[in-house]
Design a protein around this motif. Structure first.
Motif, PDB file in Angstrom:
ATOM      1  N   PRO A 125       0.829  -1.215   0.000  1.00  0.00           N
ATOM      2  CA  PRO A 125       0.000   0.000   0.000  1.00  0.00           C
ATOM      3  C   PRO A 125       0.859   1.260   0.000  1.00  0.00           C
ATOM      4  N   GLU A 126       0.286   2.355  -0.475  1.00  0.00           N
ATOM      5  CA  GLU A 126       1.055   3.578  -0.627  1.00  0.00           C
ATOM      6  C   GLU A 126       1.611   4.085   0.692  1.00  0.00           C
ATOM      7  N   GLU A 127       0.874   3.901   1.776  1.00  0.00           N
ATOM      8  CA  GLU A 127       1.340   4.405   3.071  1.00  0.00           C
ATOM      9  C   GLU A 127       2.567   3.648   3.589  1.00  0.00           C
ATOM     10  N   ALA A 128       2.884   2.505   2.971  1.00  0.00           N
ATOM     11  CA  ALA A 128       4.055   1.737   3.388  1.00  0.00           C
ATOM     12  C   ALA A 128       5.302   2.085   2.562  1.00  0.00           C
ATOM     13  N   ARG A 129       5.143   2.937   1.565  1.00  0.00           N
ATOM     14  CA  ARG A 129       6.282   3.294   0.717  1.00  0.00           C
ATOM     15  C   ARG A 129       7.294   4.153   1.464  1.00  0.00           C
ATOM     16  N   GLY A 130       8.568   3.907   1.156  1.00  0.00           N
ATOM     17  CA  GLY A 130       9.627   4.741   1.728  1.00  0.00           C
ATOM     18  C   GLY A 130      10.209   5.717   0.736  1.00  0.00           C
ATOM     19  N   ALA A 131       9.766   5.673  -0.521  1.00  0.00           N
ATOM     20  CA  ALA A 131      10.290   6.577  -1.540  1.00  0.00           C
ATOM     21  C   ALA A 131      10.061   8.025  -1.130  1.00  0.00           C
ATOM     22  N   SER A 132      11.033   8.887  -1.428  1.00  0.00           N
ATOM     23  CA  SER A 132      10.985  10.265  -0.944  1.00  0.00           C
ATOM     24  C   SER A 132       9.986  11.145  -1.684  1.00  0.00           C
ATOM     25  N   ARG A 133       9.681  10.840  -2.954  1.00  0.00           N
ATOM     26  CA  ARG A 133       8.821  11.660  -3.812  1.00  0.00           C
ATOM     27  C   ARG A 133       9.407  13.060  -4.027  1.00  0.00           C
ATOM     28  N   LEU A 134      10.703  13.175  -3.916  1.00  0.00           N
ATOM     29  CA  LEU A 134      11.379  14.464  -4.138  1.00  0.00           C
ATOM     30  C   LEU A 134      11.890  14.614  -5.562  1.00  0.00           C
ATOM     31  N   SER A 135      11.841  13.530  -6.344  1.00  0.00           N
ATOM     32  CA  SER A 135      12.513  13.529  -7.642  1.00  0.00           C
ATOM     33  C   SER A 135      12.033  14.608  -8.613  1.00  0.00           C
ATOM     34  N   PRO A 136      10.725  14.951  -8.691  1.00  0.00           N
ATOM     35  CA  PRO A 136      10.353  16.030  -9.613  1.00  0.00           C
ATOM     36  C   PRO A 136      11.001  17.364  -9.261  1.00  0.00           C
ATOM     37  N   TYR A 137      11.173  17.607  -7.966  1.00  0.00           N
ATOM     38  CA  TYR A 137      11.767  18.865  -7.519  1.00  0.00           C
ATOM     39  C   TYR A 137      13.289  18.863  -7.719  1.00  0.00           C
ATOM     40  N   ILE A 138      13.902  17.698  -7.542  1.00  0.00           N
ATOM     41  CA  ILE A 138      15.338  17.573  -7.804  1.00  0.00           C
ATOM     42  C   ILE A 138      15.620  17.721  -9.288  1.00  0.00           C
ATOM     43  N   ARG A 139      14.800  17.088 -10.116  1.00  0.00           N
ATOM     44  CA  ARG A 139      15.035  17.113 -11.550  1.00  0.00           C
ATOM     45  C   ARG A 139      15.052  18.541 -12.114  1.00  0.00           C
ATOM     46  N   HIS A 140      14.184  19.414 -11.586  1.00  0.00           N
ATOM     47  CA  HIS A 140      14.083  20.770 -12.122  1.00  0.00           C
ATOM     48  C   HIS A 140      14.787  21.818 -11.265  1.00  0.00           C
ATOM     49  N   GLY A 141      15.693  21.362 -10.401  1.00  0.00           N
ATOM     50  CA  GLY A 141      16.526  22.285  -9.657  1.00  0.00           C
ATOM     51  C   GLY A 141      15.810  23.068  -8.583  1.00  0.00           C
ATOM     52  N   LEU A 142      14.578  22.690  -8.243  1.00  0.00           N
ATOM     53  CA  LEU A 142      13.900  23.323  -7.120  1.00  0.00           C
ATOM     54  C   LEU A 142      14.542  22.878  -5.811  1.00  0.00           C
ATOM     55  N   ARG A 202      30.243  38.776 -19.765  1.00  0.00           N
ATOM     56  CA  ARG A 202      30.506  39.420 -21.048  1.00  0.00           C
ATOM     57  C   ARG A 202      29.995  40.846 -21.066  1.00  0.00           C
ATOM     58  N   SER A 203      28.885  41.066 -20.378  1.00  0.00           N
ATOM     59  CA  SER A 203      28.291  42.390 -20.297  1.00  0.00           C
ATOM     60  C   SER A 203      27.414  42.446 -19.058  1.00  0.00           C
ATOM     61  N   THR A 204      26.851  43.590 -18.769  1.00  0.00           N
ATOM     62  CA  THR A 204      26.011  43.736 -17.586  1.00  0.00           C
ATOM     63  C   THR A 204      24.638  43.114 -17.841  1.00  0.00           C
ATOM     64  N   PRO A 205      24.255  42.110 -17.043  1.00  0.00           N
ATOM     65  CA  PRO A 205      22.966  41.443 -17.295  1.00  0.00           C
ATOM     66  C   PRO A 205      21.787  42.344 -16.958  1.00  0.00           C
ATOM     67  N   GLN A 206      20.722  42.195 -17.743  1.00  0.00           N
ATOM     68  CA  GLN A 206      19.494  42.948 -17.544  1.00  0.00           C
ATOM     69  C   GLN A 206      18.365  42.082 -16.991  1.00  0.00           C
ATOM     70  N   CYS A 207      18.576  40.763 -16.959  1.00  0.00           N
ATOM     71  CA  CYS A 207      17.574  39.837 -16.432  1.00  0.00           C
ATOM     72  C   CYS A 207      18.262  38.538 -16.060  1.00  0.00           C
ATOM     73  N   VAL A 208      17.533  37.648 -15.429  1.00  0.00           N
ATOM     74  CA  VAL A 208      17.998  36.290 -15.130  1.00  0.00           C
ATOM     75  C   VAL A 208      17.157  35.323 -15.952  1.00  0.00           C
ATOM     76  N   LEU A 209      17.811  34.479 -16.719  1.00  0.00           N
ATOM     77  CA  LEU A 209      17.116  33.502 -17.549  1.00  0.00           C
ATOM     78  C   LEU A 209      17.187  32.133 -16.884  1.00  0.00           C
ATOM     79  N   LEU A 210      16.028  31.565 -16.591  1.00  0.00           N
ATOM     80  CA  LEU A 210      15.956  30.236 -16.003  1.00  0.00           C
ATOM     81  C   LEU A 210      15.627  29.208 -17.080  1.00  0.00           C
ATOM     82  N   THR A 211      16.147  27.995 -16.920  1.00  0.00           N
ATOM     83  CA  THR A 211      15.831  26.884 -17.807  1.00  0.00           C
ATOM     84  C   THR A 211      15.150  25.785 -17.007  1.00  0.00           C
ATOM     85  N   VAL A 212      14.611  24.788 -17.686  1.00  0.00           N
ATOM     86  CA  VAL A 212      13.923  23.694 -16.986  1.00  0.00           C
ATOM     87  C   VAL A 212      14.875  22.894 -16.109  1.00  0.00           C
TER      88      VAL A 212
END
Length: 377
Positions: A35-52, A250-260
Protein backbone atom coordinates in the motif's frame (compact mmCIF):
# COMPACT_ATOMS: atom_id res chain seq x y z
CA UNK A 1 -4.88 21.18 -19.12
CA UNK A 2 -4.58 18.48 -16.48
CA UNK A 3 -2.21 18.69 -13.53
CA UNK A 4 -0.77 15.85 -11.46
CA UNK A 5 -3.01 14.91 -8.52
CA UNK A 6 0.04 14.04 -6.43
CA UNK A 7 2.47 16.87 -7.11
CA UNK A 8 2.38 20.64 -7.38
CA UNK A 9 5.14 22.63 -9.00
CA UNK A 10 7.01 25.44 -7.29
CA UNK A 11 9.61 26.20 -4.67
CA UNK A 12 7.01 26.36 -1.92
CA UNK A 13 5.80 22.82 -2.68
CA UNK A 14 9.38 21.58 -2.96
CA UNK A 15 10.29 22.98 0.45
CA UNK A 16 7.20 21.43 2.02
CA UNK A 17 8.06 18.04 0.50
CA UNK A 18 11.67 18.18 1.70
CA UNK A 19 10.68 19.23 5.24
CA UNK A 20 8.11 16.42 5.41
CA UNK A 21 10.46 13.66 4.24
CA UNK A 22 11.61 11.28 6.95
CA UNK A 23 14.49 9.07 5.84
CA UNK A 24 13.94 6.55 8.66
CA UNK A 25 13.10 3.16 7.15
CA UNK A 26 14.13 4.23 3.64
CA UNK A 27 16.55 1.34 3.04
CA UNK A 28 13.88 -1.29 3.76
CA UNK A 29 10.87 0.35 2.13
CA UNK A 30 12.12 2.44 -0.84
CA UNK A 31 11.02 -0.31 -3.26
CA UNK A 32 7.61 -0.92 -1.70
CA UNK A 33 4.79 -0.29 -4.18
CA UNK A 34 1.52 -0.94 -2.31
CA UNK A 35 0.00 0.00 0.00
CA UNK A 36 1.05 3.58 -0.63
CA UNK A 37 1.34 4.41 3.07
CA UNK A 38 4.06 1.74 3.39
CA UNK A 39 6.28 3.29 0.72
CA UNK A 40 9.63 4.74 1.73
CA UNK A 41 10.29 6.58 -1.54
CA UNK A 42 10.99 10.26 -0.94
CA UNK A 43 8.82 11.66 -3.81
CA UNK A 44 11.38 14.46 -4.14
CA UNK A 45 12.51 13.53 -7.64
CA UNK A 46 10.35 16.03 -9.61
CA UNK A 47 11.77 18.87 -7.52
CA UNK A 48 15.34 17.57 -7.80
CA UNK A 49 15.04 17.11 -11.55
CA UNK A 50 14.08 20.77 -12.12
CA UNK A 51 16.53 22.29 -9.66
CA UNK A 52 13.90 23.32 -7.12
CA UNK A 53 15.94 21.17 -4.76
CA UNK A 54 19.62 20.66 -5.51
CA UNK A 55 21.24 17.29 -4.90
CA UNK A 56 23.58 18.95 -2.41
CA UNK A 57 20.67 20.53 -0.53
CA UNK A 58 18.85 17.20 -0.27
CA UNK A 59 22.08 15.40 0.65
CA UNK A 60 22.67 17.80 3.55
CA UNK A 61 19.05 17.57 4.71
CA UNK A 62 19.15 13.77 5.14
CA UNK A 63 19.34 12.97 8.86
CA UNK A 64 18.37 9.77 10.65
CA UNK A 65 19.51 6.16 11.00
CA UNK A 66 22.94 5.69 9.41
CA UNK A 67 21.87 2.82 7.13
CA UNK A 68 18.91 4.79 5.79
CA UNK A 69 20.89 7.98 5.23
CA UNK A 70 23.61 5.97 3.49
CA UNK A 71 21.13 4.26 1.15
CA UNK A 72 19.32 7.52 0.40
CA UNK A 73 22.56 9.32 -0.39
CA UNK A 74 23.61 6.41 -2.58
CA UNK A 75 20.51 7.03 -4.69
CA UNK A 76 21.40 10.72 -4.93
CA UNK A 77 24.83 9.69 -6.19
CA UNK A 78 23.14 7.60 -8.89
CA UNK A 79 21.41 10.79 -10.01
CA UNK A 80 24.75 12.57 -10.10
CA UNK A 81 26.36 9.69 -11.99
CA UNK A 82 23.65 9.98 -14.64
CA UNK A 83 24.31 13.71 -14.97
CA UNK A 84 28.07 13.16 -15.30
CA UNK A 85 27.49 10.47 -17.92
CA UNK A 86 25.09 12.61 -19.96
CA UNK A 87 27.33 15.66 -19.71
CA UNK A 88 30.22 13.64 -21.14
CA UNK A 89 28.61 11.53 -23.87
CA UNK A 90 25.67 13.80 -24.73
CA UNK A 91 23.28 12.51 -27.37
CA UNK A 92 25.21 9.24 -27.61
CA UNK A 93 23.42 8.21 -24.42
CA UNK A 94 20.35 7.68 -26.61
CA UNK A 95 21.96 4.50 -27.96
CA UNK A 96 23.40 1.43 -26.31
CA UNK A 97 26.67 2.21 -24.60
CA UNK A 98 28.22 -1.19 -23.92
CA UNK A 99 25.90 -4.08 -24.86
CA UNK A 100 23.80 -4.86 -27.90
CA UNK A 101 20.15 -4.68 -26.85
CA UNK A 102 17.35 -3.66 -29.24
CA UNK A 103 16.87 0.08 -28.91
CA UNK A 104 15.17 1.31 -32.11
CA UNK A 105 11.66 0.76 -33.46
CA UNK A 106 8.19 2.25 -33.20
CA UNK A 107 6.32 2.49 -29.92
CA UNK A 108 4.55 -0.84 -29.30
CA UNK A 109 1.67 -0.51 -26.80
CA UNK A 110 1.04 -4.28 -26.99
CA UNK A 111 4.37 -4.80 -25.23
CA UNK A 112 2.59 -3.49 -22.13
CA UNK A 113 -0.52 -5.73 -21.97
CA UNK A 114 -3.17 -3.86 -20.01
CA UNK A 115 -4.92 -7.08 -18.97
CA UNK A 116 -2.05 -7.64 -16.52
CA UNK A 117 -3.06 -5.82 -13.33
CA UNK A 118 0.52 -4.90 -12.44
CA UNK A 119 1.22 -3.41 -15.88
CA UNK A 120 -2.12 -1.60 -16.11
CA UNK A 121 -1.79 -0.14 -12.62
CA UNK A 122 1.75 1.11 -13.26
CA UNK A 123 0.86 2.64 -16.64
CA UNK A 124 -2.21 4.31 -15.17
CA UNK A 125 -0.07 5.92 -12.48
CA UNK A 126 2.45 7.05 -15.06
CA UNK A 127 -0.20 8.61 -17.27
CA UNK A 128 -2.35 10.21 -14.55
CA UNK A 129 0.08 11.20 -11.78
CA UNK A 130 3.29 11.45 -13.79
CA UNK A 131 5.37 9.59 -11.24
CA UNK A 132 6.32 6.00 -10.39
CA UNK A 133 8.38 4.38 -7.67
CA UNK A 134 11.62 2.96 -9.02
CA UNK A 135 10.38 -0.63 -8.72
CA UNK A 136 7.46 -0.12 -11.10
CA UNK A 137 9.68 1.73 -13.57
CA UNK A 138 11.84 -1.38 -13.73
CA UNK A 139 8.79 -3.64 -14.10
CA UNK A 140 7.58 -1.71 -17.13
CA UNK A 141 11.01 -1.35 -18.71
CA UNK A 142 11.84 -5.02 -18.27
CA UNK A 143 8.49 -6.26 -19.57
CA UNK A 144 8.62 -3.99 -22.61
CA UNK A 145 12.07 -5.06 -23.74
CA UNK A 146 13.40 -8.14 -21.91
CA UNK A 147 10.14 -10.08 -22.25
CA UNK A 148 8.52 -8.51 -25.32
CA UNK A 149 11.67 -7.83 -27.34
CA UNK A 150 10.63 -4.29 -28.31
CA UNK A 151 13.21 -1.53 -28.72
CA UNK A 152 13.62 0.49 -25.56
CA UNK A 153 14.02 3.98 -27.00
CA UNK A 154 10.36 4.47 -27.99
CA UNK A 155 9.15 3.36 -24.57
CA UNK A 156 11.71 5.62 -22.94
CA UNK A 157 10.13 8.49 -24.87
CA UNK A 158 6.73 7.52 -23.47
CA UNK A 159 8.20 7.71 -19.96
CA UNK A 160 9.83 11.06 -20.74
CA UNK A 161 6.55 12.45 -22.04
CA UNK A 162 4.72 11.74 -18.78
CA UNK A 163 7.23 11.68 -15.90
CA UNK A 164 7.40 14.90 -13.90
CA UNK A 165 10.97 13.95 -13.07
CA UNK A 166 11.71 12.94 -16.66
CA UNK A 167 15.29 13.84 -17.49
CA UNK A 168 17.42 12.44 -20.26
CA UNK A 169 20.24 11.65 -17.85
CA UNK A 170 18.20 9.64 -15.33
CA UNK A 171 15.68 8.17 -17.77
CA UNK A 172 18.18 6.95 -20.35
CA UNK A 173 20.51 5.57 -17.68
CA UNK A 174 17.65 3.76 -15.94
CA UNK A 175 16.42 2.14 -19.13
CA UNK A 176 19.90 1.07 -20.21
CA UNK A 177 20.52 -0.47 -16.78
CA UNK A 178 17.17 -2.30 -16.69
CA UNK A 179 17.32 -3.79 -20.19
CA UNK A 180 21.00 -4.72 -19.86
CA UNK A 181 22.32 -2.27 -22.46
CA UNK A 182 24.59 -0.63 -19.91
CA UNK A 183 25.65 -3.62 -17.78
CA UNK A 184 25.01 -6.80 -19.76
CA UNK A 185 22.68 -8.02 -16.99
CA UNK A 186 18.98 -7.48 -17.84
CA UNK A 187 16.56 -7.05 -14.96
CA UNK A 188 14.14 -9.96 -15.04
CA UNK A 189 10.55 -9.12 -14.13
CA UNK A 190 8.53 -11.95 -12.57
CA UNK A 191 5.40 -12.55 -10.50
CA UNK A 192 7.17 -12.93 -7.17
CA UNK A 193 8.29 -9.29 -7.33
CA UNK A 194 4.69 -8.12 -7.63
CA UNK A 195 3.53 -10.42 -4.85
CA UNK A 196 6.31 -9.08 -2.62
CA UNK A 197 5.89 -5.36 -3.39
CA UNK A 198 2.19 -5.09 -4.30
CA UNK A 199 0.28 -8.29 -3.43
CA UNK A 200 -3.08 -6.54 -3.94
CA UNK A 201 -2.40 -6.38 -7.68
CA UNK A 202 -1.88 -10.13 -8.05
CA UNK A 203 -4.91 -10.93 -5.92
CA UNK A 204 -7.19 -8.86 -8.15
CA UNK A 205 -5.60 -9.73 -11.50
CA UNK A 206 -7.81 -11.50 -14.09
CA UNK A 207 -4.70 -13.49 -15.10
CA UNK A 208 -4.04 -14.64 -11.55
CA UNK A 209 -4.36 -18.33 -12.49
CA UNK A 210 -2.58 -17.97 -15.81
CA UNK A 211 0.14 -15.43 -15.07
CA UNK A 212 2.36 -14.64 -18.09
CA UNK A 213 5.24 -13.67 -15.78
CA UNK A 214 5.06 -16.67 -13.47
CA UNK A 215 8.79 -17.26 -13.87
CA UNK A 216 11.79 -15.19 -14.83
CA UNK A 217 12.33 -14.65 -18.56
CA UNK A 218 15.13 -16.66 -20.16
CA UNK A 219 18.46 -15.22 -19.11
CA UNK A 220 19.93 -14.07 -22.41
CA UNK A 221 23.25 -12.32 -22.05
CA UNK A 222 23.58 -9.34 -24.43
CA UNK A 223 26.57 -9.17 -26.72
CA UNK A 224 29.07 -6.34 -26.26
CA UNK A 225 28.74 -3.58 -28.85
CA UNK A 226 31.19 -3.87 -31.74
CA UNK A 227 33.03 -0.62 -30.98
CA UNK A 228 32.96 0.46 -27.32
CA UNK A 229 32.54 4.17 -26.79
CA UNK A 230 35.94 5.57 -25.76
CA UNK A 231 34.24 8.34 -23.77
CA UNK A 232 33.16 5.73 -21.24
CA UNK A 233 36.80 5.14 -20.37
CA UNK A 234 38.29 8.62 -20.35
CA UNK A 235 37.30 12.26 -20.78
CA UNK A 236 39.89 14.26 -22.71
CA UNK A 237 37.79 17.43 -22.52
CA UNK A 238 36.85 17.61 -18.86
CA UNK A 239 36.45 21.39 -18.96
CA UNK A 240 33.56 21.07 -21.41
CA UNK A 241 31.92 18.27 -19.43
CA UNK A 242 32.21 20.13 -16.15
CA UNK A 243 31.22 23.55 -17.45
CA UNK A 244 32.51 26.87 -16.10
CA UNK A 245 34.02 26.85 -12.62
CA UNK A 246 33.77 30.61 -12.07
CA UNK A 247 31.31 33.31 -13.06
CA UNK A 248 32.04 34.64 -16.54
CA UNK A 249 30.69 38.07 -17.49
CA UNK A 250 30.51 39.42 -21.05
CA UNK A 251 28.29 42.39 -20.30
CA UNK A 252 26.01 43.74 -17.59
CA UNK A 253 22.97 41.44 -17.30
CA UNK A 254 19.49 42.95 -17.54
CA UNK A 255 17.57 39.84 -16.43
CA UNK A 256 18.00 36.29 -15.13
CA UNK A 257 17.12 33.50 -17.55
CA UNK A 258 15.96 30.24 -16.00
CA UNK A 259 15.83 26.88 -17.81
CA UNK A 260 13.92 23.69 -16.99
CA UNK A 261 17.15 22.33 -15.49
CA UNK A 262 17.28 25.00 -12.78
CA UNK A 263 14.02 26.62 -11.68
CA UNK A 264 14.66 26.97 -7.95
CA UNK A 265 15.15 30.00 -5.74
CA UNK A 266 18.75 28.89 -5.16
CA UNK A 267 19.65 28.97 -8.84
CA UNK A 268 23.12 30.62 -8.76
CA UNK A 269 22.29 33.30 -11.33
CA UNK A 270 19.01 34.06 -9.55
CA UNK A 271 20.75 34.43 -6.19
CA UNK A 272 23.39 36.70 -7.68
CA UNK A 273 20.82 39.19 -9.01
CA UNK A 274 17.94 39.53 -6.54
CA UNK A 275 16.64 42.75 -8.14
CA UNK A 276 16.55 41.67 -11.79
CA UNK A 277 13.43 40.37 -13.54
CA UNK A 278 13.28 36.64 -14.28
CA UNK A 279 12.71 35.29 -17.78
CA UNK A 280 11.56 31.80 -18.79
CA UNK A 281 11.14 30.60 -22.38
CA UNK A 282 8.71 27.85 -23.30
CA UNK A 283 10.81 26.30 -26.08
CA UNK A 284 8.21 25.96 -28.82
CA UNK A 285 10.28 23.84 -31.26
CA UNK A 286 11.23 21.44 -28.45
CA UNK A 287 7.65 21.21 -27.19
CA UNK A 288 6.40 20.36 -30.67
CA UNK A 289 8.97 17.58 -30.88
CA UNK A 290 8.63 16.15 -27.37
CA UNK A 291 4.82 16.39 -27.00
CA UNK A 292 5.06 16.53 -23.22
CA UNK A 293 1.96 15.66 -21.23
CA UNK A 294 -0.13 18.46 -19.79
CA UNK A 295 0.98 17.37 -16.31
CA UNK A 296 4.54 18.38 -17.08
CA UNK A 297 3.52 21.69 -18.62
CA UNK A 298 1.25 22.54 -15.68
CA UNK A 299 4.12 21.71 -13.30
CA UNK A 300 6.22 24.38 -15.05
CA UNK A 301 3.37 26.91 -14.95
CA UNK A 302 2.77 26.26 -11.24
CA UNK A 303 6.49 26.75 -10.60
CA UNK A 304 6.54 30.07 -12.44
CA UNK A 305 3.37 31.21 -10.65
CA UNK A 306 4.98 30.42 -7.31
CA UNK A 307 8.15 32.29 -8.24
CA UNK A 308 6.09 35.29 -9.41
CA UNK A 309 4.97 35.79 -5.81
CA UNK A 310 8.56 36.78 -4.98
CA UNK A 311 10.07 38.03 -8.26
CA UNK A 312 9.00 39.71 -11.48
CA UNK A 313 8.59 36.88 -14.02
CA UNK A 314 8.41 37.32 -17.79
CA UNK A 315 7.40 34.33 -19.92
CA UNK A 316 8.07 33.86 -23.64
CA UNK A 317 6.83 31.24 -26.09
CA UNK A 318 9.12 30.68 -29.05
CA UNK A 319 12.58 29.61 -30.15
CA UNK A 320 15.28 30.37 -27.54
CA UNK A 321 17.82 30.90 -30.31
CA UNK A 322 15.76 33.84 -31.54
CA UNK A 323 14.76 35.23 -28.14
CA UNK A 324 17.95 35.02 -26.06
CA UNK A 325 20.13 37.41 -28.13
CA UNK A 326 17.96 40.35 -27.03
CA UNK A 327 17.81 39.45 -23.33
CA UNK A 328 21.31 40.25 -21.99
CA UNK A 329 20.66 37.53 -19.44
CA UNK A 330 22.53 36.03 -16.53
CA UNK A 331 22.10 32.26 -16.62
CA UNK A 332 23.29 29.14 -14.81
CA UNK A 333 25.14 26.66 -17.01
CA UNK A 334 23.45 23.25 -17.27
CA UNK A 335 25.04 19.85 -18.09
CA UNK A 336 22.77 19.03 -21.04
CA UNK A 337 23.35 19.31 -24.81
CA UNK A 338 20.30 21.56 -25.27
CA UNK A 339 21.89 24.28 -23.13
CA UNK A 340 23.88 25.37 -26.17
CA UNK A 341 20.88 27.32 -27.47
CA UNK A 342 20.95 29.53 -24.36
CA UNK A 343 24.71 29.88 -23.89
CA UNK A 344 25.94 31.70 -26.97
CA UNK A 345 24.51 35.12 -26.16
CA UNK A 346 24.41 35.03 -22.34
CA UNK A 347 25.66 38.20 -20.68
CA UNK A 348 26.79 36.29 -17.60
CA UNK A 349 27.32 32.58 -16.97
CA UNK A 350 27.26 30.91 -13.54
CA UNK A 351 28.69 27.45 -12.71
CA UNK A 352 26.42 24.43 -12.24
CA UNK A 353 26.07 23.36 -8.56
CA UNK A 354 27.47 19.82 -8.81
CA UNK A 355 27.05 17.46 -5.88
CA UNK A 356 30.39 15.94 -6.90
CA UNK A 357 32.81 17.45 -9.39
CA UNK A 358 33.12 15.43 -12.63
CA UNK A 359 36.37 13.57 -13.18
CA UNK A 360 38.12 12.34 -16.32
CA UNK A 361 38.15 8.66 -15.33
CA UNK A 362 35.94 5.70 -16.19
CA UNK A 363 32.15 5.98 -16.40
CA UNK A 364 31.66 2.39 -17.56
CA UNK A 365 29.70 1.68 -14.39
CA UNK A 366 28.49 3.44 -11.28
CA UNK A 367 31.07 1.60 -9.18
CA UNK A 368 33.95 2.61 -11.48
CA UNK A 369 32.75 6.23 -11.42
CA UNK A 370 32.32 6.21 -7.65
CA UNK A 371 35.68 4.57 -7.01
CA UNK A 372 37.47 7.30 -8.94
CA UNK A 373 35.34 9.91 -7.19
CA UNK A 374 36.50 8.78 -3.75
CA UNK A 375 40.20 8.39 -4.56
CA UNK A 376 42.51 10.93 -2.89
CA UNK A 377 43.46 13.76 -5.25
Amino acid sequence: MRSSPGFRGGQTAANVALNAFDVAGYAATRNQVLPEEARGASRLSPYIRHGLLSLKQVWNAAAGPVSDVSKFRDELLWQEYGRHLYARVGMQLHRNLRFDVAWSGDFTPAAWPREMACVNWALSNLETEGWLVNQTRMWLASHYTVRSGAGWMAAQEHFHRHLLDGSRAANLLGWQWTVGAGTGKPYGFARWQVEKRAPQLCAACPLNRNCPIENFPSNTVPRPVAIPNPLLVRDDDLATTRGPTTVTERSTPQCVLLTVESLGDEDPALLAHPQLPVVFIFDEPALEKLRLSSKRLVFFVETLQDLAERREVIVHLGDPRQITPDLDAAITWAPVPSFEKYARTAAEMHPWPWLAEPHAGSLKSFSAWHQKLTQPK
